[in-house]
Design a protein around this motif. Structure first.
Motif, PDB file in Angstrom:
ATOM      1  N   VAL A   1       0.872  -1.234   0.026  1.00 11.04           N
ATOM      2  CA  VAL A   1      -0.155   0.099   0.028  1.00 11.04           C
ATOM      3  C   VAL A   1       0.769   1.031   0.058  1.00 11.04           C
ATOM      4  CG1 VAL A   1      -1.841   1.119   1.275  1.00 11.04           C
ATOM      5  CG2 VAL A   1      -1.536  -1.253   1.219  1.00 11.04           C
ATOM      6  N   SER A   2       0.689   2.083  -0.807  1.00 14.04           N
ATOM      7  CA  SER A   2       1.480   3.438  -0.960  1.00 14.04           C
ATOM      8  C   SER A   2       1.349   4.285   0.174  1.00 14.04           C
ATOM      9  CB  SER A   2       1.052   3.997  -2.262  1.00 14.04           C
ATOM     10  OG  SER A   2      -0.255   4.751  -2.118  1.00 14.04           O
ATOM     11  N   PRO A   3       2.522   5.064   0.561  1.00 10.10           N
ATOM     12  CA  PRO A   3       2.349   5.932   1.640  1.00 10.10           C
ATOM     13  C   PRO A   3       1.387   6.875   1.382  1.00 10.10           C
ATOM     14  CG  PRO A   3       4.470   5.578   1.051  1.00 10.10           C
ATOM     15  CD  PRO A   3       4.021   4.796  -0.079  1.00 10.10           C
ATOM     16  N   SER A   4       1.093   7.634   0.271  1.00 12.84           N
ATOM     17  CA  SER A   4      -0.096   8.528   0.004  1.00 12.84           C
ATOM     18  C   SER A   4      -1.561   7.804   0.358  1.00 12.84           C
ATOM     19  CB  SER A   4      -0.062   8.993  -1.542  1.00 12.84           C
ATOM     20  OG  SER A   4       0.000   7.947  -2.208  1.00 12.84           O
ATOM     21  N   ALA A   5      -1.626   6.589  -0.134  1.00 14.54           N
ATOM     22  CA  ALA A   5      -2.986   6.071   0.174  1.00 14.54           C
ATOM     23  C   ALA A   5      -3.176   5.873   1.535  1.00 14.54           C
ATOM     24  CB  ALA A   5      -2.978   4.643  -0.491  1.00 14.54           C
ATOM     25  N   ILE A   6      -2.262   5.349   2.308  1.00 10.50           N
ATOM     26  CA  ILE A   6      -2.322   5.308   3.927  1.00 10.50           C
ATOM     27  C   ILE A   6      -2.428   6.460   4.448  1.00 10.50           C
ATOM     28  CG2 ILE A   6      -1.209   4.422   5.995  1.00 10.50           C
ATOM     29  CD1 ILE A   6       0.427   2.341   4.442  1.00 10.50           C
ATOM     30  N   GLN A   7      -2.116   7.570   4.175  1.00 13.02           N
ATOM     31  CA  GLN A   7      -2.100   8.991   4.604  1.00 13.02           C
ATOM     32  C   GLN A   7      -3.383   9.427   4.330  1.00 13.02           C
ATOM     33  OE1 GLN A   7       1.042  11.894   3.436  1.00 13.02           O
ATOM     34  NE2 GLN A   7      -0.247  13.653   4.228  1.00 13.02           N
ATOM     35  N   ALA A   8      -4.128   8.965   3.233  1.00 13.60           N
ATOM     36  CA  ALA A   8      -5.523   9.615   2.847  1.00 13.60           C
ATOM     37  C   ALA A   8      -6.522   9.018   3.955  1.00 13.60           C
ATOM     38  CB  ALA A   8      -5.767   9.235   1.399  1.00 13.60           C
ATOM     39  N   ARG A   9      -6.155   7.854   4.443  1.00 14.82           N
ATOM     40  CA  ARG A   9      -7.136   7.472   5.492  1.00 14.82           C
ATOM     41  C   ARG A   9      -7.208   8.275   6.703  1.00 14.82           C
ATOM     42  NH1 ARG A   9      -5.161   1.071   5.977  1.00 14.82           N
ATOM     43  NH2 ARG A   9      -4.863   0.450   3.698  1.00 14.82           N
ATOM     44  N   PHE A  10      -6.431   9.076   7.143  1.00 15.03           N
ATOM     45  CA  PHE A  10      -6.418   9.932   8.168  1.00 15.03           C
ATOM     46  C   PHE A  10      -6.948  11.401   8.152  1.00 15.03           C
ATOM     47  CE2 PHE A  10      -3.204   6.427   8.903  1.00 15.03           C
ATOM     48  CZ  PHE A  10      -4.035   5.848  10.141  1.00 15.03           C
ATOM     49  N   GLU A  11      -7.994  11.687   8.621  1.00 13.03           N
ATOM     50  CA  GLU A  11      -8.440  13.044   8.583  1.00 13.03           C
ATOM     51  C   GLU A  11      -7.434  14.237   8.738  1.00 13.03           C
ATOM     52  OE1 GLU A  11     -12.361  15.645   9.783  1.00 13.03           O
ATOM     53  OE2 GLU A  11     -12.129  13.706  10.491  1.00 13.03           O
ATOM     54  N   THR A  12      -6.712  13.914   9.699  1.00 15.49           N
ATOM     55  CA  THR A  12      -5.936  15.546   9.926  1.00 15.49           C
ATOM     56  C   THR A  12      -4.570  15.140   9.343  1.00 15.49           C
ATOM     57  OG1 THR A  12      -5.016  14.181  11.998  1.00 15.49           O
ATOM     58  CG2 THR A  12      -6.825  15.336  12.268  1.00 15.49           C
ATOM     59  N   LEU A  13      -4.338  14.270   8.505  1.00 16.22           N
ATOM     60  CA  LEU A  13      -3.219  14.203   7.897  1.00 16.22           C
ATOM     61  C   LEU A  13      -3.157  14.285   6.326  1.00 16.22           C
ATOM     62  CD1 LEU A  13      -1.803  10.954   9.414  1.00 16.22           C
ATOM     63  CD2 LEU A  13      -1.278  13.105  10.405  1.00 16.22           C
ATOM     64  N   ARG A  14      -4.442  14.101   5.753  1.00 17.84           N
ATOM     65  CA  ARG A  14      -4.691  14.128   4.404  1.00 17.84           C
ATOM     66  C   ARG A  14      -4.063  15.272   3.540  1.00 17.84           C
ATOM     67  NH1 ARG A  14     -10.956  12.648   4.869  1.00 17.84           N
ATOM     68  NH2 ARG A  14     -10.954  10.617   5.675  1.00 17.84           N
ATOM     69  N   ASP A  15      -4.099  16.687   4.023  1.00 15.37           N
ATOM     70  CA  ASP A  15      -3.577  17.729   3.585  1.00 15.37           C
ATOM     71  C   ASP A  15      -2.342  18.079   3.850  1.00 15.37           C
ATOM     72  OD1 ASP A  15      -6.242  17.885   2.342  1.00 15.37           O
ATOM     73  OD2 ASP A  15      -6.990  18.903   4.055  1.00 15.37           O
ATOM     74  N   LEU A  16      -1.438  17.441   4.666  1.00 12.02           N
ATOM     75  CA  LEU A  16      -0.259  17.789   5.157  1.00 12.02           C
ATOM     76  C   LEU A  16       0.999  17.433   4.239  1.00 12.02           C
ATOM     77  CD1 LEU A  16      -0.090  16.565   8.930  1.00 12.02           C
ATOM     78  CD2 LEU A  16      -0.788  18.736   8.090  1.00 12.02           C
ATOM     79  N   ASP A  17       1.904  18.352   4.014  1.00 14.67           N
ATOM     80  CA  ASP A  17       2.757  18.139   2.865  1.00 14.67           C
ATOM     81  C   ASP A  17       4.018  17.168   3.793  1.00 14.67           C
ATOM     82  OD1 ASP A  17       4.279  19.907   4.399  1.00 14.67           O
ATOM     83  OD2 ASP A  17       3.788  21.643   3.287  1.00 14.67           O
ATOM     84  N   ASP A  18       5.154  17.112   2.776  1.00 16.71           N
ATOM     85  CA  ASP A  18       6.024  16.230   3.516  1.00 16.71           C
ATOM     86  C   ASP A  18       6.705  16.876   4.589  1.00 16.71           C
ATOM     87  OD1 ASP A  18       5.564  14.668   1.024  1.00 16.71           O
ATOM     88  OD2 ASP A  18       7.517  14.909   0.017  1.00 16.71           O
ATOM     89  N   GLU A  19       7.000  18.183   4.342  1.00 16.19           N
ATOM     90  CA  GLU A  19       7.898  18.787   5.600  1.00 16.19           C
ATOM     91  C   GLU A  19       7.049  18.791   6.828  1.00 16.19           C
ATOM     92  OE1 GLU A  19       9.745  23.242   6.536  1.00 16.19           O
ATOM     93  OE2 GLU A  19       9.447  22.559   4.370  1.00 16.19           O
ATOM     94  N   GLN A  20       5.601  19.128   6.810  1.00 18.42           N
ATOM     95  CA  GLN A  20       4.751  18.826   7.792  1.00 18.42           C
ATOM     96  C   GLN A  20       4.589  17.602   8.497  1.00 18.42           C
ATOM     97  OE1 GLN A  20       1.440  20.588   5.823  1.00 18.42           O
ATOM     98  NE2 GLN A  20       1.300  22.504   6.900  1.00 18.42           N
ATOM     99  N   MET A  21       4.627  16.536   7.600  1.00 17.40           N
ATOM    100  CA  MET A  21       4.712  15.206   7.993  1.00 17.40           C
ATOM    101  C   MET A  21       5.781  14.878   8.859  1.00 17.40           C
ATOM    102  SD  MET A  21       1.820  13.447   7.351  1.00 17.40           S
ATOM    103  CE  MET A  21       2.403  11.561   7.124  1.00 17.40           C
TER     104      MET A  21
END
Length: 494
Positions: A24-44
């Motif tokens: 599963v790609s990191p972007s697909a996993i990130q999209a599962r979480f409401e507060t993480l969806r819009d964070l960029d690489d630096e914020q993550m």
């Protein structure tokens, strides 16, 4: 399938080491979480760093000190024996060995139900509660007046301690990734080695000087002081320990979600919380890895069977009583340094088999030296090799089993508990391999240690072979080969 871009993004975005491709790609996993969806690489990356720092500073020191007190409670009878506990309670060697074994009867009974329960409840309540329970038992030990009382107290102590060791193993693997796990387990496993160091110094200070105060034997003071200190640690732990990534109260919602994201990414997208208690148990029982790790853990505990008798073994070197307590410390200090170095290497290179095998072979060499020569310097050097290799092996075996079976949490909890249950059966018979009649070489006990080392090596290669076989099946199912151009998915690490 994960793309090359996704893999590169996963290692740059956060310092979470995964196999070079996850299903599963990191972007697909990130999209599962409401507060993480819009964070960029630096914020993550910043969020991950903040979360890891908070967990490291609260979880690691707390469970390290708790494990230190836990293991100190387990080995305290060894030093108390040198101070006259066995003679004062009129126990023969057989009764003494029965008391050592009885502790592990209670420990075995509480293992599986305790860890399955822990997977469903709040660890911040259960683990400190268990600690206070075994500490009360420790304080009750001075009231024992016979071998029967000694055995009874040790049984209840073992029952209270049962969920703790597999519990903190489960917690560590539920908070940290595959690359972080070996080093973090080495950190709290320091409680094991440090407790042996502290035990020697405590014995030198308490057992050597406090006899007769308030009409108590020095070994009675030893149990009272240690039990009181453990109760204090247990109370503090109520406020410091986290629960699980999804429900820890002192984390923000964003931090809870990044905690779940990190481990989910490391697990190849496998959800930790999926699966009921009995479903997890059934899955663990059917998994060949469970029984391979049962055998490996059992073998490692056999290889560590010396630990309950280490003070008695060191006594045969001819040191004074005070020096016997003190010279126990260096082998464990060296063992901890070696364990940390090898855990770092194992996490960095994602390799477990040879990181366990090589130190275990060195331990076998140390055992051979100890049982074959009367030279004190050589025997002490052998003791250093013995302690260093076996303690490193156990630490990495725990990390390896939770990496190969990362989810669901109920299955992982069952695997850890089953393996620990089977391993503790060794304590039912191993004490009888170290009777005082076999001093100074304890060759019968040495034979048991060598047998444990040999079986550990064979089982390490067995686990590696099985993991490679499963990986080949996954390659075939995905149509992957070196020249196919197909991205390789999640694979079993060995």
């Amino acid at each position: 399938m994960a793309t090359e871009k996704d893999e590169r993004m996963s290692t740059e975005k956060i310092d979470v080491a995964i196999d070079t491709s996850e299903t599963v790609s990191p972007s697909a996993i990130q999209a599962r979480f409401e507060t993480l969806r819009d964070l960029d690489d630096e914020q993550m990356a910043a969020l991950n760093k903040r979360l890891l720092r908070r967990i490291d500073w609260r979880l690691m020191p707390t469970i390290t000190i708790m494990f230190l007190m836990n293991y100190l409670d387990r080995i305290n009878v060894s030093n108390a024996r040198l101070a006259g506990l066995q003679e004062d309670l009129n126990m023969s060697d057989t009764v003494w060995s029965a008391g050592i074994s009885t502790f592990y009867v209670g420990y075995l009974i509480g293992q599986l139900p305790g860890n399955l329960w822990l997977a469903k409840v709040r660890p911040s309540l259960l683990l400190p509660g268990m600690m206070i329970g075994w500490s009360i038992c420790t304080i009750c030990m001075p009231a024992a007046t016979s071998g029967v009382g000694f055995c009874l107290v040790r049984f209840v102590t073992g029952l209270c301690e049962a969920p703790f060791f597999p519990g903190i193993t489960l917690m560590t693997s539920s908070w940290y990734t595959k690359a972080e796990n070996p080093m973090r387990m080495a950190v709290w496993h320091a409680g094991n080695t440090i407790s042996n160091i502290i035990s020697g110094f405590l014995a030198a200070g308490i057992l050597h000087h406090m006899g007769g105060i308030a009409g108590l034997y020095s070994w009675q003071w030893f149990f009272i002081i240690e039990g009181a200190a453990s109760i204090l640690v247990g109370i503090v732990a109520f406020f410091l320990l986290p629960d699980w990534p999804e429900n820890t109260r002192w984390l923000t919602q964003e931090e809870r979600e990044i905690a779940q994201y990190r481990v989910l990414l490391s697990n190849g997208g496998k959800e930790e919380q999926v699966g009921g208690t009995w479903d997890g148990l059934k899955e663990a029982v059917k998994d060949p890895f469970t029984w391979m790790f049962c055998g490996m853990h059992f073998s490692l505990i056999n290889a560590q069977s010396f630990k309950d008798f280490f003070p008695s073994i060191i006594k045969t070197f001819g040191f004074s009583e005070l020096n016997t307590y003190l010279v126990q410390a260096p082998p464990y200090a060296i063992a901890y340094a070696c364990a940390c170095a090898l855990a770092w290497s194992s996490g960095k290179f994602r390799e477990s088999c040879y990181h366990i095998v090589v130190p275990i072979v060195i331990s076998a060499a140390g055992t051979a030296i100890m049982i074959s020569t009367p030279n004190i310097g050589a025997r002490y050097f052998g003791a250093v090799l013995l302690v260093s290799g076996t303690y490193n092996g156990l630490n990495l075996q725990l990390s390896w089993e939770t990496t190969l079976v990362p989810a669901p949490r109920s299955k992982k909890a069952a695997l850890i508990a089953i393996a620990n249950c089977v391993s503790q059966c060794s304590h039912w018979f191993s004490p009888y391999f170290f009777p005082t009649a076999h001093e100074p070489f304890y060759r019968l006990g040495g034979g048991l240690i060598l047998f444990g080392c040999l079986c550990t090596v064979l089982l390490c290669f067995g686990v590696k072979w099985w993991a490679k076989r499963l990986n080949k099946k996954l390659d075939a199912a995905e149509g992957y080969s070196e020249h196919s151009g197909v991205e390789r998915g999640w694979r079993f690490a060995y």
